[in-house]
Design a protein around this motif. Structure first.
Motif, PDB file in Angstrom:
ATOM      1  N   SER B  97      25.178  38.802 142.104  1.00  0.00           N
ATOM      2  CA  SER B  97      24.972  37.323 141.532  1.00  0.00           C
ATOM      3  C   SER B  97      24.224  36.392 142.400  1.00  0.00           C
ATOM      4  N   GLU B  98      24.147  36.750 143.537  1.00  0.00           N
ATOM      5  CA  GLU B  98      23.121  35.907 144.610  1.00  0.00           C
ATOM      6  C   GLU B  98      21.666  36.049 143.885  1.00  0.00           C
ATOM      7  N   ALA B  99      21.546  37.320 143.596  1.00  0.00           N
ATOM      8  CA  ALA B  99      19.967  37.328 143.215  1.00  0.00           C
ATOM      9  C   ALA B  99      19.940  36.592 141.779  1.00  0.00           C
ATOM     10  N   ALA B 100      20.701  37.205 141.133  1.00  0.00           N
ATOM     11  CA  ALA B 100      20.760  36.547 139.690  1.00  0.00           C
ATOM     12  C   ALA B 100      20.588  34.873 139.594  1.00  0.00           C
ATOM     13  N   ALA B 101      21.474  34.165 140.458  1.00  0.00           N
ATOM     14  CA  ALA B 101      21.499  32.964 140.639  1.00  0.00           C
ATOM     15  C   ALA B 101      20.197  32.223 141.070  1.00  0.00           C
TER      16      ALA B 101
END
Lengths: 106, 133
Positions: B97-101
């Motif tokens: 989710s970090e990368a997506a955010a």
């Protein structure tokens, strides 16, 4: 039909109907027929005035397409504030399965 | 022969519709999706393109969307002992989710869905979709 062919047929059939559903809450499933609703999240508070739903359909356990995301269901119902999320699951012999996310909100 | 085939079919019936997925959560993983998630709709082995929620706790979706993807390849299921559910070989990528955010320029995550694509038993793509501001 030779034994090998029969076993292969059974294997493919087993494979073909091996589709599954997983969710935080799964009521007892029926292997011949299922058609139920269950909660997915956000149990508290009010329900809101709008309802939106969005589905994934799987056929023969081989091909499945669709959008059962909360985002998809909210968009379908014109919902910008989600109040409650449920889902519906329909299964007939594993040949046809449908998972529908249902969003309530405003 | 017919009787034996019917017996074998009956023996496989517990897999129909994946009865007991709730009590046997690994069934979904073994049989089809090769994915573990809170919510897994029925998948297809030959082809899938489905979306489902990762979280169902957010109330809105913000104005931005970001995605991040991981991949997997393996062997298809074979009617051989030990290979009935295929063989998972390689998996790589950052579907956090970090990368997506970060990809979406999102500071505050409101909601997370995922998209699972399965191609011909052997290639899978998992995309985390983050919504927020």
């Amino acid at each position: 039909m030779s034994k090998t062919a029969a076993l292969l047929a059974v294997f493919l059939l087993t494979l073909g109907v091996g589709g599954c559903v997983a969710a935080p809450v799964v009521p007892p499933l029926g292997m011949v027929y299922s058609d139920f609703d269950a909660p997915l999240g956000l149990g508290g508070g009010e329900v809101g005035s709008r309802r939106g739903e969005s589905s994934v359909v799987a056929v023969l356990g081989l091909v499945s397409t669709g959008d059962a995301s909360v985002r998809g269901a909210a968009r379908a119902g014109g919902i910008t504030e989600v109040k409650r999320v449920d889902y519906e699951f329909y299964n007939f012999l594993g040949l046809y399965q449908r998972f529908t996310t249902v969003v309530y909100g405003d | 022969m017919l009787a034996r085939s019917i017996a074998a079919l009956l023996a496989s019936i517990p897999l129909l519709g994946c009865v007991g997925a709730g009590s046997r959560p690994d069934m979904a993983y073994r049989m089809a999706a090769k994915v573990r998630a809170p919510v897994i709709p029925p998948q297809g082995l030959l082809y899938s393109d489905i979306k489902a929620p990762v979280t169902a706790g957010g109330t809105d979706f913000g104005t931005r969307r970001g995605t991040a993807t991981s991949f997997q390849i393996g062997l298809p299921p074979l009617p051989v002992a030990g290979l009935a559910s295929g063989l998972d070989l390689f998996a790589w990528g950052d579907a956090s989710s970090e990368a997506a955010a970060a990809a979406g320029g999102i500071q505050q995550v409101d909601h997370v869905d995922y998209r699972l694509e399965v191609f011909l038993f052997v290639y899978r793509r998992f995309t985390t979709e983050v919504y927020g501001d």
